[in-house]
Scaffold this motif. Sequence first.
Motif, PDB file in Angstrom:
ATOM      1  N   VAL A 344     -22.244 -53.698  -4.596  1.00 47.64           N
ATOM      2  CA  VAL A 344     -21.760 -52.096  -4.611  1.00 47.64           C
ATOM      3  C   VAL A 344     -23.346 -51.572  -4.773  1.00 47.64           C
ATOM      4  O   VAL A 344     -24.171 -51.634  -5.320  1.00 47.64           O
ATOM      5  CB  VAL A 344     -21.250 -51.816  -5.737  1.00 47.64           C
ATOM      6  N   GLY A 345     -23.350 -50.326  -3.897  1.00 47.14           N
ATOM      7  CA  GLY A 345     -24.680 -49.559  -3.963  1.00 47.14           C
ATOM      8  C   GLY A 345     -24.140 -48.092  -4.388  1.00 47.14           C
ATOM      9  O   GLY A 345     -23.163 -47.574  -4.139  1.00 47.14           O
ATOM     10  N   ILE A 346     -25.223 -47.491  -5.271  1.00 44.58           N
ATOM     11  CA  ILE A 346     -24.817 -46.392  -5.803  1.00 44.58           C
ATOM     12  C   ILE A 346     -25.946 -45.298  -5.323  1.00 44.58           C
ATOM     13  O   ILE A 346     -27.039 -45.562  -5.233  1.00 44.58           O
ATOM     14  CB  ILE A 346     -25.059 -46.577  -7.534  1.00 44.58           C
ATOM     15  N   ALA A 347     -25.138 -44.232  -5.263  1.00 39.78           N
ATOM     16  CA  ALA A 347     -25.962 -42.739  -4.975  1.00 39.78           C
ATOM     17  C   ALA A 347     -25.301 -41.761  -5.760  1.00 39.78           C
ATOM     18  O   ALA A 347     -24.529 -41.088  -5.573  1.00 39.78           O
ATOM     19  CB  ALA A 347     -25.864 -42.662  -3.391  1.00 39.78           C
ATOM     20  N   PRO A 348     -26.181 -41.471  -7.050  1.00 38.63           N
ATOM     21  CA  PRO A 348     -25.807 -40.367  -7.876  1.00 38.63           C
ATOM     22  C   PRO A 348     -26.036 -38.878  -7.350  1.00 38.63           C
ATOM     23  O   PRO A 348     -26.530 -38.914  -6.107  1.00 38.63           O
ATOM     24  CB  PRO A 348     -26.862 -40.655  -9.122  1.00 38.63           C
ATOM     25  N   ALA A 349     -25.126 -37.987  -7.898  1.00 35.92           N
ATOM     26  CA  ALA A 349     -25.077 -36.648  -7.049  1.00 35.92           C
ATOM     27  C   ALA A 349     -26.357 -36.258  -7.244  1.00 35.92           C
ATOM     28  O   ALA A 349     -27.265 -36.144  -8.299  1.00 35.92           O
ATOM     29  CB  ALA A 349     -24.061 -35.966  -7.673  1.00 35.92           C
ATOM     30  N   ILE A 350     -26.930 -35.373  -6.158  1.00 33.84           N
ATOM     31  CA  ILE A 350     -28.016 -34.560  -6.081  1.00 33.84           C
ATOM     32  C   ILE A 350     -27.757 -33.080  -5.688  1.00 33.84           C
ATOM     33  O   ILE A 350     -27.024 -33.122  -4.610  1.00 33.84           O
ATOM     34  CB  ILE A 350     -29.009 -35.241  -5.284  1.00 33.84           C
ATOM     35  N   PRO A 351     -27.811 -32.114  -6.457  1.00 35.09           N
ATOM     36  CA  PRO A 351     -27.523 -30.804  -6.157  1.00 35.09           C
ATOM     37  C   PRO A 351     -28.132 -30.446  -4.583  1.00 35.09           C
ATOM     38  O   PRO A 351     -29.404 -30.860  -4.259  1.00 35.09           O
ATOM     39  CB  PRO A 351     -28.231 -30.179  -6.960  1.00 35.09           C
ATOM     40  N   ALA A 352     -27.470 -29.917  -3.908  1.00 33.79           N
ATOM     41  CA  ALA A 352     -27.623 -29.335  -2.590  1.00 33.79           C
ATOM     42  C   ALA A 352     -27.927 -30.371  -1.412  1.00 33.79           C
ATOM     43  O   ALA A 352     -28.043 -30.265  -0.182  1.00 33.79           O
ATOM     44  CB  ALA A 352     -28.952 -28.439  -2.566  1.00 33.79           C
ATOM     45  N   GLU A 353     -27.466 -31.739  -2.081  1.00 33.47           N
ATOM     46  CA  GLU A 353     -27.377 -32.838  -0.830  1.00 33.47           C
ATOM     47  C   GLU A 353     -26.176 -32.816  -0.150  1.00 33.47           C
ATOM     48  O   GLU A 353     -25.207 -32.562  -0.941  1.00 33.47           O
ATOM     49  CB  GLU A 353     -27.925 -34.186  -1.609  1.00 33.47           C
ATOM     50  N   THR A 354     -26.298 -33.214   1.042  1.00 28.17           N
ATOM     51  CA  THR A 354     -25.090 -33.286   2.003  1.00 28.17           C
ATOM     52  C   THR A 354     -24.183 -34.428   1.557  1.00 28.17           C
ATOM     53  O   THR A 354     -24.819 -35.597   1.202  1.00 28.17           O
ATOM     54  CB  THR A 354     -25.345 -33.305   3.355  1.00 28.17           C
ATOM     55  N   LEU A 355     -23.067 -34.679   1.880  1.00 28.59           N
ATOM     56  CA  LEU A 355     -22.315 -35.901   1.712  1.00 28.59           C
ATOM     57  C   LEU A 355     -22.693 -36.952   2.586  1.00 28.59           C
ATOM     58  O   LEU A 355     -22.962 -38.109   2.056  1.00 28.59           O
ATOM     59  CB  LEU A 355     -20.760 -35.722   1.999  1.00 28.59           C
ATOM     60  N   ALA A 356     -23.266 -36.611   3.789  1.00 26.34           N
ATOM     61  CA  ALA A 356     -23.719 -37.467   4.662  1.00 26.34           C
ATOM     62  C   ALA A 356     -24.904 -38.227   4.164  1.00 26.34           C
ATOM     63  O   ALA A 356     -25.136 -39.488   4.241  1.00 26.34           O
ATOM     64  CB  ALA A 356     -24.060 -36.784   5.999  1.00 26.34           C
ATOM     65  N   ASP A 357     -25.976 -37.496   3.577  1.00 21.97           N
ATOM     66  CA  ASP A 357     -27.101 -37.926   3.097  1.00 21.97           C
ATOM     67  C   ASP A 357     -26.905 -38.663   1.861  1.00 21.97           C
ATOM     68  O   ASP A 357     -27.563 -39.719   1.817  1.00 21.97           O
ATOM     69  CB  ASP A 357     -28.017 -36.758   2.352  1.00 21.97           C
ATOM     70  N   ALA A 358     -25.907 -38.509   0.916  1.00 24.51           N
ATOM     71  CA  ALA A 358     -25.456 -39.401   0.106  1.00 24.51           C
ATOM     72  C   ALA A 358     -24.810 -40.600   0.242  1.00 24.51           C
ATOM     73  O   ALA A 358     -25.092 -41.644  -0.282  1.00 24.51           O
ATOM     74  CB  ALA A 358     -24.316 -38.490  -0.968  1.00 24.51           C
ATOM     75  N   ILE A 359     -24.164 -40.647   1.329  1.00 31.30           N
ATOM     76  CA  ILE A 359     -23.610 -41.851   1.955  1.00 31.30           C
ATOM     77  C   ILE A 359     -24.703 -42.701   2.214  1.00 31.30           C
ATOM     78  O   ILE A 359     -24.748 -43.940   2.459  1.00 31.30           O
ATOM     79  CB  ILE A 359     -22.466 -41.588   3.123  1.00 31.30           C
ATOM     80  N   GLN A 360     -25.610 -42.063   3.103  1.00 30.22           N
ATOM     81  CA  GLN A 360     -26.827 -42.949   3.497  1.00 30.22           C
ATOM     82  C   GLN A 360     -27.685 -43.566   2.400  1.00 30.22           C
ATOM     83  O   GLN A 360     -28.075 -44.727   2.486  1.00 30.22           O
ATOM     84  CB  GLN A 360     -27.684 -41.973   4.324  1.00 30.22           C
ATOM     85  N   ARG A 361     -27.939 -42.812   1.255  1.00 31.08           N
ATOM     86  CA  ARG A 361     -28.474 -43.198   0.261  1.00 31.08           C
ATOM     87  C   ARG A 361     -27.873 -44.545  -0.535  1.00 31.08           C
ATOM     88  O   ARG A 361     -28.327 -45.441  -0.707  1.00 31.08           O
ATOM     89  CB  ARG A 361     -28.694 -42.172  -0.951  1.00 31.08           C
ATOM     90  N   ALA A 362     -26.498 -44.240  -0.672  1.00 33.02           N
ATOM     91  CA  ALA A 362     -25.467 -45.364  -1.299  1.00 33.02           C
ATOM     92  C   ALA A 362     -25.423 -46.775  -0.196  1.00 33.02           C
ATOM     93  O   ALA A 362     -25.779 -47.609  -0.884  1.00 33.02           O
ATOM     94  CB  ALA A 362     -24.243 -45.010  -1.191  1.00 33.02           C
ATOM     95  N   ASP A 363     -25.910 -46.298   1.122  1.00 35.16           N
ATOM     96  CA  ASP A 363     -25.856 -47.573   1.916  1.00 35.16           C
ATOM     97  C   ASP A 363     -27.045 -48.367   2.020  1.00 35.16           C
ATOM     98  O   ASP A 363     -27.226 -49.392   1.775  1.00 35.16           O
ATOM     99  CB  ASP A 363     -25.714 -46.946   3.370  1.00 35.16           C
ATOM    100  N   GLN A 364     -28.233 -47.588   1.666  1.00 36.87           N
ATOM    101  CA  GLN A 364     -29.503 -48.316   1.341  1.00 36.87           C
ATOM    102  C   GLN A 364     -29.458 -49.105   0.054  1.00 36.87           C
ATOM    103  O   GLN A 364     -30.016 -50.028  -0.145  1.00 36.87           O
ATOM    104  CB  GLN A 364     -30.577 -47.198   1.394  1.00 36.87           C
ATOM    105  N   SER A 365     -28.720 -48.357  -0.996  1.00 40.68           N
ATOM    106  CA  SER A 365     -28.730 -48.937  -2.292  1.00 40.68           C
ATOM    107  C   SER A 365     -27.672 -50.434  -2.154  1.00 40.68           C
ATOM    108  O   SER A 365     -28.136 -51.457  -2.803  1.00 40.68           O
ATOM    109  CB  SER A 365     -28.052 -48.137  -3.288  1.00 40.68           C
TER     110      SER A 365
END
Length: 379
Positions: A344-365
């Motif tokens: 499991v890769g985790i991407a905690p919420a960051i204000p003003a970040e798009t969902l696409a960017d959060a998914i990309q961070r989670a994929d890197q994790s």
Amino acid sequence: MTDQLPIPHDRRTSDAPDSAHPMRGAGARRRFLIGTLLVNLAALSIDFAVLDAPHLAFALGLRLLLVTPLVLLALVLNRRPDDRAMQSAVQATAVVAFALSVTAIGQFAPEPFAGRYMMAALFVIFAGALVSALSWPATKIMTVTGTVLYILITVTGLRWPPAWTNIDLVGLCIVTCVIALRARQRKDAQIAELEAIRRSDARLKRDLRQANAALERLSATDALTGVFNRRYLDELIEQEAASIVPSLGQSVLMIDVDHFKLFNDHGGHAAGDRCLQQIVTAVRRNLRSCDVVVRYGGEEFAVVLPGLDEAELHETAERLCHAVSDLKIPHPGLGGGRVVTISVGIAPAIPAETLADAIQRADQSLYRAKRAGRNRVSV
């Protein structure tokens, strides 16, 4: 659960037909009664023009002391839908009284006005049957009663002994009564047919909306696992991009089944499908109803978890890892009693970040978790 969430775009239609309004009949009766009242009062000008003084007083008494109060009472009762029987009785009485008052006044009017009064009375009976908006039983009673009394007044001339005049009007009155009732029956049949068509159309539209909604759910759902598919996630991303409201950020988990290709190679694709279904069931059981599970790829899943901080997100990810390993699904490609696990890769919420960017961070994790040895959580 998560696969029962609404689709991102609201595509519901607003073409539901108007149902039969409960006050539609009351409105028609009110309009008829107002028309009756206006015609009754307007006819006073004719009475003043053609009647002598004694008979004018008689006409004023009928119009102002009998017909007008009955019509006004019917209008008052028309505002009380809980007393339909009294409404119908008073309205029918008002119509009969109006027709008979015209008939009675006509007995004392000079020719050629007397004949016109008599024809006007027949018109009142006919119009009452056709447009008074009463029920069919009330309409029959009103029309037949008005016809019988019209005939009695016409043939007796309101004199004693009876004058036995205007016998020729009896047949015309009976014909008018029959035609009026037949016309009302035909009108009711046409209205019933139209209402049946409207109800059928409403059912068809409802069924069509339900079918469209089912198709929308199917198009946004993964057939194998029952969770949302990649198309649904793409629509969420597009919807967020089109919104003018600043994003608060979304917490995302990326889940990958460890060594799944090896599982398929040794256990077969049917076993692999059953394995994915078991894993998804375990994952959904350990999530909230507001969390969105998406099949991102073959054995990869994305989870969008609104409103979780980093500690809660990490705890959820660990819980999912344990839930899958506790299934103890044997891994035929690894042997030695090894079981199926997830990374499991985790991407905690960051204000003003798009969902696409959060998914990309989670994929890197997730990539880091797999490089670190799998069956683990990585931020």
